[in-house]
Scaffold this active site. Structure first.
Site, short mmCIF file in Angstrom:
data_model
loop_
_atom_site.label_atom_id
_atom_site.label_comp_id
_atom_site.label_asym_id
_atom_site.label_seq_id
_atom_site.Cartn_x
_atom_site.Cartn_y
_atom_site.Cartn_z
N ASN A 11 0.45 -1.03 0.29
CA ASN A 11 0.09 0.23 0.26
C ASN A 11 0.78 1.67 -0.14
OD1 ASN A 11 -2.09 2.05 0.50
ND2 ASN A 11 -2.42 1.61 2.75
N LYS A 13 -0.31 4.26 -0.17
CA LYS A 13 -0.93 5.56 0.15
C LYS A 13 -0.63 6.70 -0.88
CE LYS A 13 -0.44 3.64 4.84
NZ LYS A 13 0.21 3.96 6.03
N HIS A 94 -9.17 1.04 5.13
CA HIS A 94 -8.67 1.55 6.12
C HIS A 94 -8.13 2.30 7.57
CE1 HIS A 94 -3.51 2.38 7.01
NE2 HIS A 94 -3.70 1.54 6.09
N GLU A 96 -7.21 4.61 7.66
CA GLU A 96 -5.65 6.71 7.37
C GLU A 96 -7.85 6.97 6.51
OE1 GLU A 96 -1.82 5.35 7.40
OE2 GLU A 96 -2.86 5.49 5.24
N GLU A 165 -5.72 -4.52 11.07
CA GLU A 165 -4.20 -3.21 10.81
C GLU A 165 -4.70 -2.93 12.19
OE1 GLU A 165 -4.42 -1.11 8.15
OE2 GLU A 165 -6.27 -0.22 8.75
N GLY A 171 2.90 2.76 11.26
CA GLY A 171 4.10 3.22 10.55
C GLY A 171 4.84 3.77 12.35
N SER A 211 3.41 -1.71 10.41
CA SER A 211 4.53 -2.16 10.78
C SER A 211 5.70 -3.02 10.01
CB SER A 211 5.14 -1.32 12.15
OG SER A 211 5.27 0.29 12.41
#
Length: 251
Positions: A11, A13, A94, A96, A165, A171, A211
């Site tokens: 991904n 992003k 996701h 985000e 996730e 991250g 991560s």
């Protein structure tokens, strides 16, 4: 027990450009993997990626789809458009998208249906944030996300994937331990069985994201309920992502 071929997804992003596209194509074109490999670049690079990789085994996917099939929705891209362009899968929900753009379980349900209607594989992303983890409600959060999104969906387990996730790990460099990840994945499979039936639960692939890198990939993938990986930052280095894919093949 159903055979679940591993799936590893990159991904990108809102990252990358022609340079990353070219290095990724150069790294993967002509390579064979037993593992299913997918790359989700920004929309604007999807068609280029599809053209360059049209004779390869790599799946090209989208990072999102619209909940609308068509109409006056400026800036949106439908599941049908992604499928007709040659896309094979799409990320849905996701963290985000949930945090920054107001994605809800209800909108995720609509998007999963939109994807399934055109034979585009939805990758439903679920996970808890740090506050929910510290409050001890991780399993409650995950069950609600699964039940409200998939409870009324009509499909078989091999038609979609679930990606766990943990938001606190994305991250941050703080991946869940392999044992903790396996325990949560086993819980997810158990809840999928209660919601959709045991046959469905045994066939659906459950991926881990948060991560992920070449150093922890093997320990994560050795667990029986971890069927693949959703890779973020590490996928922006083509060679690093290649190493993760090789680890998946070796498992």
């Amino acid at each position: 027990m159903a055979e679940r071929n591993p799936l590893v997804i990159a991904n990108w992003k809102l990252n990358g450009g022609i340079d990353l596209l070219c290095t990724s194509v150069a790294a993967f074109i002509g390579k064979h993997f037993e593992t299913d490999i997918a790359i989700c670049p920004p929309y604007i690079y999807m068609r280029d990626m599809l053209n360059f990789l049209q004779h390869s085994e790599i799946i090209v996917g989208s990072q999102n789809i619209s909940k609308y099939a068509s109409g006056a929705y400026t800036g949106e891209t439908s599941a049908k458009m992604v499928k007709q362009a040659g896309g094979g899968l799409c990320l849905i929900g996701h963290s985000e998208r949930r945090q920054m753009f107001g994605e809800s379980n209800a909108s995720c349900q609509i998007k999963v249906n939109q994807a399934l209607e055109v034979n585009l594989m939805p990758i439903l992303c679920i996970g808890e944030n740090l506050q929910q983890r510290d409050a001890g409600v991780t399993k409650d959060v995950l069950f609600k996300q699964l039940e409200e999104t998939l409870g009324e969906i009509e499909c078989s387990g091999e038609q979609l994937c679930v990606a766990y996730e943990p938001v606190w790990a994305i991250g941050t460099g703080k991946a869940a331990s392999p044992d903790d990840a396996q325990n949560i994945h086993a819980y997810i499979r158990c809840q999928l069985a209660s919601i959709k039936g045991e046959d469905f639960a045994e066939k659906v692939r459950i991926l881990y994201g948060g991560s992920v890198n070449k150093d922890n990939a093997a320990d994560l993938l050795k667990n029986k309920d971890i069927d693949g990986l959703l890779v973020g930052g590490a996928s922006l280095d083509a060679e690093h992502f290649m190493q993760i894919c090789k680890v998946a093949d070796a498992n």
